[in-house]
Scaffold this motif. Structure first.
Motif, PDB file in Angstrom:
ATOM      1  N   MET A   1      15.556  -7.449  14.455  1.00 21.86           N
ATOM      2  CA  MET A   1      14.996  -7.235  13.135  1.00 21.86           C
ATOM      3  C   MET A   1      13.473  -7.384  13.163  1.00 21.86           C
ATOM      4  O   MET A   1      12.764  -6.645  12.497  1.00 21.86           O
ATOM      5  N   MET A   2      13.020  -8.378  13.913  1.00 18.35           N
ATOM      6  CA  MET A   2      11.575  -8.601  13.977  1.00 18.35           C
ATOM      7  C   MET A   2      10.878  -7.447  14.688  1.00 18.35           C
ATOM      8  O   MET A   2       9.740  -7.116  14.346  1.00 18.35           O
ATOM      9  N   LEU A   3      11.551  -6.833  15.633  1.00 17.41           N
ATOM     10  CA  LEU A   3      10.972  -5.686  16.337  1.00 17.41           C
ATOM     11  C   LEU A   3      10.780  -4.511  15.372  1.00 17.41           C
ATOM     12  O   LEU A   3       9.742  -3.849  15.398  1.00 17.41           O
ATOM     13  N   LEU A   4      11.744  -4.274  14.521  1.00 13.61           N
ATOM     14  CA  LEU A   4      11.635  -3.215  13.525  1.00 13.61           C
ATOM     15  C   LEU A   4      10.487  -3.503  12.553  1.00 13.61           C
ATOM     16  O   LEU A   4       9.720  -2.607  12.212  1.00 13.61           O
ATOM     17  N   PHE A   5      10.357  -4.751  12.133  1.00 17.63           N
ATOM     18  CA  PHE A   5       9.263  -5.144  11.253  1.00 17.63           C
ATOM     19  C   PHE A   5       7.920  -4.867  11.919  1.00 17.63           C
ATOM     20  O   PHE A   5       7.020  -4.286  11.311  1.00 17.63           O
ATOM     21  N   LEU A   6       7.776  -5.252  13.173  1.00 17.95           N
ATOM     22  CA  LEU A   6       6.535  -5.037  13.894  1.00 17.95           C
ATOM     23  C   LEU A   6       6.240  -3.552  14.056  1.00 17.95           C
ATOM     24  O   LEU A   6       5.096  -3.117  13.893  1.00 17.95           O
ATOM     25  N   LEU A   7       7.245  -2.758  14.340  1.00 16.06           N
ATOM     26  CA  LEU A   7       7.070  -1.320  14.496  1.00 16.06           C
ATOM     27  C   LEU A   7       6.596  -0.676  13.190  1.00 16.06           C
ATOM     28  O   LEU A   7       5.674   0.142  13.190  1.00 16.06           O
ATOM     29  N   VAL A   8       7.188  -1.056  12.083  1.00 15.43           N
ATOM     30  CA  VAL A   8       6.797  -0.494  10.789  1.00 15.43           C
ATOM     31  C   VAL A   8       5.378  -0.922  10.423  1.00 15.43           C
ATOM     32  O   VAL A   8       4.601  -0.128   9.882  1.00 15.43           O
ATOM     33  N   VAL A   9       5.003  -2.155  10.732  1.00 22.51           N
ATOM     34  CA  VAL A   9       3.643  -2.623  10.469  1.00 22.51           C
ATOM     35  C   VAL A   9       2.642  -1.826  11.295  1.00 22.51           C
ATOM     36  O   VAL A   9       1.595  -1.406  10.790  1.00 22.51           O
ATOM     37  N   ILE A  10       2.958  -1.574  12.550  1.00 16.45           N
ATOM     38  CA  ILE A  10       2.062  -0.795  13.412  1.00 16.45           C
ATOM     39  C   ILE A  10       1.911   0.631  12.883  1.00 16.45           C
ATOM     40  O   ILE A  10       0.802   1.169  12.836  1.00 16.45           O
ATOM     41  N   VAL A  11       3.007   1.241  12.462  1.00 16.09           N
ATOM     42  CA  VAL A  11       2.946   2.594  11.900  1.00 16.09           C
ATOM     43  C   VAL A  11       2.092   2.604  10.637  1.00 16.09           C
ATOM     44  O   VAL A  11       1.267   3.501  10.440  1.00 16.09           O
ATOM     45  N   ALA A  12       2.255   1.605   9.785  1.00 12.35           N
ATOM     46  CA  ALA A  12       1.463   1.532   8.555  1.00 12.35           C
ATOM     47  C   ALA A  12      -0.019   1.376   8.877  1.00 12.35           C
ATOM     48  O   ALA A  12      -0.867   2.013   8.238  1.00 12.35           O
ATOM     49  N   LEU A  13      -0.343   0.559   9.854  1.00 11.95           N
ATOM     50  CA  LEU A  13      -1.749   0.380  10.230  1.00 11.95           C
ATOM     51  C   LEU A  13      -2.344   1.644  10.827  1.00 11.95           C
ATOM     52  O   LEU A  13      -3.492   1.989  10.540  1.00 11.95           O
ATOM     53  N   VAL A  14      -1.577   2.353  11.646  1.00 10.87           N
ATOM     54  CA  VAL A  14      -2.062   3.604  12.233  1.00 10.87           C
ATOM     55  C   VAL A  14      -2.322   4.639  11.133  1.00 10.87           C
ATOM     56  O   VAL A  14      -3.356   5.316  11.139  1.00 10.87           O
ATOM     57  N   LEU A  15      -1.410   4.756  10.182  1.00 13.32           N
ATOM     58  CA  LEU A  15      -1.613   5.680   9.068  1.00 13.32           C
ATOM     59  C   LEU A  15      -2.851   5.314   8.265  1.00 13.32           C
ATOM     60  O   LEU A  15      -3.630   6.183   7.867  1.00 13.32           O
ATOM     61  N   ALA A  16      -3.046   4.018   8.053  1.00 17.71           N
ATOM     62  CA  ALA A  16      -4.219   3.574   7.297  1.00 17.71           C
ATOM     63  C   ALA A  16      -5.507   3.881   8.050  1.00 17.71           C
ATOM     64  O   ALA A  16      -6.486   4.348   7.450  1.00 17.71           O
ATOM     65  N   ILE A  17      -5.525   3.662   9.348  1.00 20.47           N
ATOM     66  CA  ILE A  17      -6.728   3.928  10.141  1.00 20.47           C
ATOM     67  C   ILE A  17      -7.040   5.421  10.152  1.00 20.47           C
ATOM     68  O   ILE A  17      -8.200   5.825   9.981  1.00 20.47           O
ATOM     69  N   ILE A  18      -6.025   6.244  10.315  1.00 18.05           N
ATOM     70  CA  ILE A  18      -6.242   7.693  10.280  1.00 18.05           C
ATOM     71  C   ILE A  18      -6.746   8.113   8.910  1.00 18.05           C
ATOM     72  O   ILE A  18      -7.642   8.943   8.793  1.00 18.05           O
ATOM     73  N   GLY A  19      -6.187   7.525   7.865  1.00 16.25           N
ATOM     74  CA  GLY A  19      -6.625   7.842   6.508  1.00 16.25           C
ATOM     75  C   GLY A  19      -8.071   7.462   6.252  1.00 16.25           C
ATOM     76  O   GLY A  19      -8.773   8.118   5.488  1.00 16.25           O
ATOM     77  N   ALA A  33      -0.589   1.665   3.109  1.00 17.28           N
ATOM     78  CA  ALA A  33      -0.601   0.425   2.323  1.00 17.28           C
ATOM     79  C   ALA A  33       0.734   0.202   1.621  1.00 17.28           C
ATOM     80  O   ALA A  33       1.249  -0.920   1.591  1.00 17.28           O
ATOM     81  N   ILE A  34       1.309   1.260   1.085  1.00 18.85           N
ATOM     82  CA  ILE A  34       2.608   1.138   0.408  1.00 18.85           C
ATOM     83  C   ILE A  34       3.698   0.732   1.391  1.00 18.85           C
ATOM     84  O   ILE A  34       4.529  -0.135   1.099  1.00 18.85           O
ATOM     85  N   ILE A  35       3.698   1.339   2.567  1.00 23.45           N
ATOM     86  CA  ILE A  35       4.688   0.989   3.592  1.00 23.45           C
ATOM     87  C   ILE A  35       4.528  -0.467   4.016  1.00 23.45           C
ATOM     88  O   ILE A  35       5.516  -1.193   4.164  1.00 23.45           O
TER      89      ILE A  35
END
Length: 55
Positions: A1-19, A33-35
């Protein structure tokens, strides 16, 4: 479960940086930010459910 949480956080940060970096893709920052907020809220709900009441 923690791995999924970390993966989603990384995806959210990558989207934010690209944005932030790419002009005209501000909506990716908003989506990231919403994710991130939704993921943290779900983690908080799951962690509070695991506690058992004292007798």
């Amino acid at each position: 479960m923690m791995l999924l949480f970390l993966l989603v956080v990384i995806v959210a940060l990558v989207l934010a940086i690209i944005g932030i970096l790419v002009e005209g893709l501000f909506y990716l920052l908003i989506i990231g930010a919403i994710i991130l907020i939704a993921d943290v809220a779900l983690l908080a709900l799951r962690s509070t459910r695991r506690r058992r009441p004292l007798r």
